[in-house]
Design an enzyme around this catalytic site. Structure first.
Site, short mmCIF file in Angstrom:
data_model
loop_
_atom_site.label_atom_id
_atom_site.label_comp_id
_atom_site.label_asym_id
_atom_site.label_seq_id
_atom_site.Cartn_x
_atom_site.Cartn_y
_atom_site.Cartn_z
N VAL A 1 0.83 -1.21 0.00
CA VAL A 1 0.00 0.00 0.00
C VAL A 1 0.87 1.26 0.00
O VAL A 1 0.63 2.19 -0.79
CB VAL A 1 -0.97 0.01 1.21
CG1 VAL A 1 -1.86 1.25 1.17
CG2 VAL A 1 -1.82 -1.26 1.24
N VAL B 1 -5.74 19.73 -4.36
CA VAL B 1 -4.85 20.53 -3.48
C VAL B 1 -3.90 21.33 -4.37
O VAL B 1 -2.84 20.83 -4.76
CB VAL B 1 -4.06 19.62 -2.52
CG1 VAL B 1 -3.18 20.45 -1.58
CG2 VAL B 1 -4.98 18.73 -1.70
N GLY C 1 -10.91 -1.46 1.44
CA GLY C 1 -9.82 -1.03 0.54
C GLY C 1 -10.17 0.25 -0.21
O GLY C 1 -10.26 1.33 0.39
N LYS D 1 -13.52 -5.20 10.76
CA LYS D 1 -14.11 -4.18 9.87
C LYS D 1 -15.57 -3.89 10.21
O LYS D 1 -15.99 -2.74 10.19
CB LYS D 1 -13.96 -4.62 8.42
CG LYS D 1 -12.49 -4.65 7.97
CD LYS D 1 -12.34 -5.34 6.66
CE LYS D 1 -10.89 -5.37 6.20
NZ LYS D 1 -10.71 -6.26 5.04
N GLY E 1 -5.55 -4.50 -2.65
CA GLY E 1 -4.71 -4.27 -3.83
C GLY E 1 -3.98 -2.95 -3.69
O GLY E 1 -4.47 -2.01 -3.04
N1 LIG Z 1 -2.32 -4.98 0.81
C1 LIG Z 1 -3.59 -4.59 0.70
O1 LIG Z 1 -4.22 -4.74 -0.35
C2 LIG Z 1 -4.28 -3.94 1.86
C3 LIG Z 1 -5.62 -3.53 1.72
C4 LIG Z 1 -6.26 -2.87 2.78
C5 LIG Z 1 -5.58 -2.67 3.97
N2 LIG Z 1 -4.29 -3.12 4.08
C6 LIG Z 1 -3.61 -2.86 5.35
O2 LIG Z 1 -2.57 -1.91 5.10
C7 LIG Z 1 -1.44 -2.16 5.96
C8 LIG Z 1 -0.21 -2.38 5.10
O3 LIG Z 1 -0.44 -3.50 4.26
P1 LIG Z 1 0.60 -3.92 3.11
O4 LIG Z 1 -0.07 -5.02 2.37
O5 LIG Z 1 1.06 -2.73 2.38
O6 LIG Z 1 1.78 -4.53 3.99
P2 LIG Z 1 3.30 -4.82 3.53
O7 LIG Z 1 3.35 -5.02 2.07
O8 LIG Z 1 3.80 -5.90 4.43
O9 LIG Z 1 4.04 -3.44 3.86
C9 LIG Z 1 4.37 -3.03 5.15
C10 LIG Z 1 5.70 -2.32 5.05
O10 LIG Z 1 5.99 -1.71 6.30
C11 LIG Z 1 7.33 -2.04 6.66
N3 LIG Z 1 7.47 -2.04 8.12
C12 LIG Z 1 7.01 -2.94 9.00
N4 LIG Z 1 7.37 -2.59 10.24
C13 LIG Z 1 8.06 -1.45 10.15
C14 LIG Z 1 8.72 -0.59 11.08
N5 LIG Z 1 8.73 -0.87 12.37
N6 LIG Z 1 9.34 0.50 10.61
C15 LIG Z 1 9.35 0.78 9.30
N7 LIG Z 1 8.76 0.02 8.38
C16 LIG Z 1 8.13 -1.08 8.78
C17 LIG Z 1 7.54 -3.42 6.09
O11 LIG Z 1 8.90 -3.73 6.00
P3 LIG Z 1 9.36 -5.28 5.92
O12 LIG Z 1 8.76 -5.86 4.70
O13 LIG Z 1 10.84 -5.19 5.89
O14 LIG Z 1 8.83 -5.93 7.17
C18 LIG Z 1 6.86 -3.29 4.73
O15 LIG Z 1 7.71 -2.73 3.76
C19 LIG Z 1 -1.86 -3.37 6.81
O16 LIG Z 1 -2.42 -2.91 8.00
C20 LIG Z 1 -2.91 -4.06 5.96
O17 LIG Z 1 -3.81 -4.81 6.73
C21 LIG Z 1 -3.62 -3.73 3.07
#
Ligand SMILES: NC(=O)c1ccc[n+]([C@@H]2O[C@H](COP(=O)([O-])OP(=O)(O)OC[C@H]3O[C@@H](n4cnc5c(N)ncnc54)[C@H](OP(=O)(O)O)[C@@H]3O)[C@@H](O)[C@H]2O)c1
Length: 426
Positions: A32, A51, A149, A220, A319
């Site tokens: 994301v 903006v 999302g 949710k 996504g």
């Molecule tokens: N993916 C989706 O489609 C989606 C949709 C709706 C909501 N969400 C929500 O959005 C959030 C992010 O999802 P995502 O899919 O983008 O997750 P992701 O791909 O795992 O990305 C999270 C990122 O944050 C980094 N990170 C973790 N801990 C950290 C810290 N302490 N300091 C700095 N960076 C850190 C991770 O690094 P590392 O990889 O090195 O650990 C990774 O690059 C979650 O809460 C998820 O539930 C996701």
């Protein structure tokens, strides 16, 4: 170098700059977060329409380096760099999990930096506390992407539907399980095989528990229910059942009745009596209901308001870009309201939920064939469901509408109940 119409804007080496640009930080450069950073470039003109000063992502906080990324020079690893930079007015938290996301969010809000997030785990656990801190510090905490999302649902609940008495929300809130149920329905593949397929396609985590046991959908519907009443509906108080016990036979029965099984989050409020039922469970959805046609990874939220009647919000529940789009729309709202709080009605007063045993439903039930006569006498509205492929020793039936507690009393009198699935009414 090119110049733009607003505030002497310059574009140098693809990077935009002007003196009034609003500076932002992105925490977590994963799926994301990277979408958020890229979106500001891809949709630069539409961002400018909203903006005019423009928004620049000045920092990206992550654990890793991204040497091949065009944004490598913005990556930092120390959160204090962001916190101590007075230029930063808006931040997005897309790291996920409770910590350190909670601590970073709290610290930013205390400095008057608005925070936007897709992190439903954090919003469900600490939403009202973070909203209060934002208000006290004249900034905002927004979380459009935490439910559905890319589907706009939090903002409509907070603004467009503000004058309504919302009496019912029914959501398909988890794309992974909806994908799995759709494939089981359309391709006759077993739960185990479809889970493996979802994992291979990157829709399901290696540890799929939060999705298939309903915890994600439960968080949710807790957020939506809290917005519905303005108080806190704790997800721990919501009866939660996932899809892990749904078999191909259940799917075949549903199909024979013109229904499809979907994992739903349901919230029902009677504003006159004050009853408030919330539940996450698989339901058999009739073909006549708009949620029946919501397939694969798509999400939808069906809302009933006393004046507006029925609404349905539909789209991609996850996504990179759909979710980033919702995060950025919140960031733009914050950029337009620097130094001000965008109010969201959600206090930390606990909302008492009604006893789910007193809620009424219709039920689909599978029992041993030997119990058929007894069941037909016990259950009001008993109607047999026949299925050619069902085992010879089995009978199935649906009930009329009855209280959960009465259903339990009747079911206890049978020697065995093989499966119970609730029926969603039209
Ligand atoms: N993916 C989706 O489609 C989606 C949709 C709706 C909501 N969400 C929500 O959005 C959030 C992010 O999802 P995502 O899919 O983008 O997750 P992701 O791909 O795992 O990305 C999270 C990122 O944050 C980094 N990170 C973790 N801990 C950290 C810290 N302490 N300091 C700095 N960076 C850190 C991770 O690094 P590392 O990889 O090195 O650990 C990774 O690059 C979650 O809460 C998820 O539930 C996701």
């Amino acid at each position: 170098m090119t110049t733009g119409a607003f505030f002497n804007t310059y574009v140098t080496n693809g990077k935009e700059w002007n003196s009034k640009m609003i500076k932002a930080a992105v925490l977590g450069f994963g799926t994301v977060g990277s979408g958020v950073v890229e979106l500001f470039d891809i949709n630069r003109k539409s961002v400018r329409r909203r903006v005019p000063e423009g928004v620049e992502v000045k920092y990206i906080l992550d654990l890793r380096e991204f040497p091949d990324s065009p944004y490598a020079d913005r990556v930092v690893h120390d959160f204090n760099i962001i916190l101590d930079d007075p230029e930063i007015r808006v931040m997005c938290e897309t790291m996920g999990g409770k910590e350190p996301a909670f601590t970073f969010t709290k610290k930013a809000l205390e400095r008057g930096i608005s925070v936007c997030t897709s992190n439903k785990e954090l919003v469900a656990a600490h939403g009202p506390e973070l909203l209060r801190i934002a208000k006290e510090n004249n900034c905002s905490y927004l979380f459009e992407a935490s439910v559905g999302g890319g589907i706009p649902i939090i903002r409509p609940m907070n603004t467009s539907l503000a004058p309504e008495y919302i009496t019912r929300i029914i959501g398909i809130l988890n794309g992974t399980t909806n994908y799995m149920m759709t494939r089981m329905e359309q391709e006759d593949i077993s739960f185990e095989d479809v889970l493996k397929q979802a994992q291979d396609r990157g829709y399901a985590e290696r540890n799929p528990e939060a999705d298939i046991e309903g915890h994600d959908a439960c968080r949710k519907i807790a957020i939506l229910s809290s917005l519905m009443c303005g108080k806190t509906v704790r997800y721990e108080d919501i009866p939660c059942e996932g899809i892990s016990r749904i078999s191909m036979l259940d799917v075949a029965y549903a199909r024979s009745m013109g229904r499809a099984i979907k994992l739903l989050g349901i919230s029902e409020r009677d504003w006159q009596t004050g009853t408030f039922y919330v539940r996450t469970a698989p339901y058999m959805v009739p073909a006549s209901h708009p949620l029946h046609g919501v397939e694969d990874v798509f999400n939808a939220v069906f809302v009933h308001g006393n004046l507006v009647d029925n609404l349905m919000f539909y789209g991609r529940g996850a996504g990179k870009f759909p979710t980033a789009s919702a995060v950025v729309s919140d960031m733009l709202d914050c950029a337009l309201n620097i130094g001000e709080n965008i109010p969201i009605r959600w206090s930390d007063e606990k909302m008492e939920l009604s006893d789910p045993a007193l809620n009424s439903s219709r039920f689909f039930v599978r029992i041993p064939a030997s119990e058929k006569e007894k069941a037909s006498r016990l259950f009001r509205g008993y109607e047999e469901v026949s299925l050619a492929s069902a085992p010879a020793d089995e009978a199935a039936f649906t009930t009329g509408s009855m209280k959960e507690s009465s259903f339990e009393d009747c079911a206890r009198q049978l020697s065995e109940v093989r499966k119970v699935i609730r029926l969603l009414e039209d």
